[in-house]
Design a protein around this motif. Structure first.
Motif, mmCIF file in Angstrom:
data_model
loop_
_atom_site.group_PDB
_atom_site.id
_atom_site.type_symbol
_atom_site.label_atom_id
_atom_site.label_comp_id
_atom_site.label_asym_id
_atom_site.label_seq_id
_atom_site.Cartn_x
_atom_site.Cartn_y
_atom_site.Cartn_z
ATOM 1 N N HIS A 1 0.845 -1.196 0.000
ATOM 2 C CA HIS A 1 0.000 0.000 0.000
ATOM 3 C C HIS A 1 0.882 1.248 0.000
ATOM 4 C CE1 HIS A 1 -3.027 2.891 1.280
ATOM 5 N NE2 HIS A 1 -3.953 1.973 1.020
ATOM 6 N N THR A 2 0.471 2.258 -0.747
ATOM 7 C CA THR A 2 1.277 3.471 -0.887
ATOM 8 C C THR A 2 1.544 4.159 0.450
ATOM 9 O OG1 THR A 2 -0.731 4.747 -1.365
ATOM 10 C CG2 THR A 2 0.546 3.942 -3.250
ATOM 11 N N GLN A 3 0.628 4.046 1.397
ATOM 12 C CA GLN A 3 0.837 4.694 2.694
ATOM 13 C C GLN A 3 1.929 4.028 3.524
ATOM 14 O OE1 GLN A 3 -3.138 4.715 4.368
ATOM 15 N NE2 GLN A 3 -3.480 6.799 3.653
ATOM 16 N N ASP A 4 2.352 2.835 3.137
ATOM 17 C CA ASP A 4 3.354 2.106 3.913
ATOM 18 C C ASP A 4 4.743 2.122 3.281
ATOM 19 O OD1 ASP A 4 1.410 1.488 5.774
ATOM 20 O OD2 ASP A 4 0.835 -0.342 4.724
ATOM 21 N N VAL A 5 4.891 2.778 2.149
ATOM 22 C CA VAL A 5 6.171 2.783 1.450
ATOM 23 C C VAL A 5 7.269 3.468 2.268
ATOM 24 C CG1 VAL A 5 7.361 3.615 -0.631
ATOM 25 C CG2 VAL A 5 5.118 2.542 -0.824
ATOM 26 N N VAL A 6 6.927 4.516 2.989
ATOM 27 C CA VAL A 6 7.934 5.217 3.806
ATOM 28 C C VAL A 6 8.510 4.278 4.866
ATOM 29 C CG1 VAL A 6 8.273 7.096 5.466
ATOM 30 C CG2 VAL A 6 6.970 7.498 3.384
ATOM 31 N N HIS A 7 7.636 3.503 5.520
ATOM 32 C CA HIS A 7 8.107 2.557 6.536
ATOM 33 C C HIS A 7 8.934 1.442 5.896
ATOM 34 C CE1 HIS A 7 5.703 4.617 9.475
ATOM 35 N NE2 HIS A 7 4.617 4.429 8.745
ATOM 36 N N ALA A 8 8.518 0.994 4.733
ATOM 37 C CA ALA A 8 9.271 -0.047 4.028
ATOM 38 C C ALA A 8 10.644 0.459 3.621
ATOM 39 C CB ALA A 8 8.487 -0.521 2.808
ATOM 40 N N ALA A 9 10.737 1.741 3.282
ATOM 41 C CA ALA A 9 12.032 2.324 2.915
ATOM 42 C C ALA A 9 13.022 2.199 4.071
ATOM 43 C CB ALA A 9 11.862 3.773 2.494
ATOM 44 N N ASP A 10 12.531 2.328 5.293
ATOM 45 C CA ASP A 10 13.404 2.147 6.461
ATOM 46 C C ASP A 10 13.949 0.720 6.500
ATOM 47 O OD1 ASP A 10 12.914 4.764 7.272
ATOM 48 O OD2 ASP A 10 11.312 4.176 8.667
#
Length: 178
Positions: free
Chosen positions: A133-142
């Motif tokens: 989901h696009t809203q979780d990409v920032v967390h996945a980047a970590d």
């Protein structure tokens, strides 16, 4: 699958399949597509009406599965309602404890992650393949920056064949009838 669905399948085994009437978008939302919406084009061109009824969404999620050809469907009693996919069969969400949950509410374990030429992140799990989901990409980047996740690069066009799913059962059915 729900017991009532299994009972209906046994009672009425020859109900015709339904194509084009249900879609799953890249954010994990279900869409109803009547004849008028379908006449406007494919699911990516004309989505239809977003479903908001929680009990209906839960029912679809509990009875959502696939066949051997990679066609995903919702078993609605005795009838298979094939699903038009905007992206993938699953849309994954990262949970606060870093676990993964599908748009249907089931938990999964990631086996690998994929990034396409557009920077979209996909997760392959024991349940199946899906877009993060696009809203979780920032967390996945970590996770990627710390080396917990190491994405493989793969073109979008190769994903359906590689991971065994069909984005448009309706188009597949039309080709078979021609």
């Amino acid at each position: 699958m729900d017991d009532l669905v299994l009972q209906a399948m046994a009672k009425w085994p020859n109900v015709p399949d339904c194509y084009g009437w249900l879609g799953l978008d890249a954010r994990g939302d279900w869409y109803m597509r009547d004849d008028q919406v379908q006449a406007l084009g494919t699911f990516t061109q004309s989505k239809g009406s977003r479903l908001a009824h929680e009990k209906l969404i839960d029912f679809i999620g509990r009875n959502y599965t696939n066949d051997k050809q990679g066609l995903w469907f919702f078993q609605n009693g005795p009838q298979r309602v094939y699903v038009e996919l905007e992206a993938t069969p699953f849309v994954w969400r990262l949970q606060p404890d870093s676990s993964i949950q599908s748009h249907t509410g089931s938990s999964a374990r990631m086996q690998r992650c994929i990034v396409d030429e557009y920077g979209r992140l996909y997760l392959d799990t024991e349940q199946g393949f899906g877009l993060l989901h696009t809203q979780d990409v920032v967390h996945a980047a970590d996770f990627i920056e710390t080396g917990l996740w190491v994405p493989q690069v793969m073109p979008t066009s190769e994903l359906p064949k590689r991971f065994g799913y069909v984005r448009s059962p309706q188009q597949t059915q039309r080709k078979e009838q021609a």
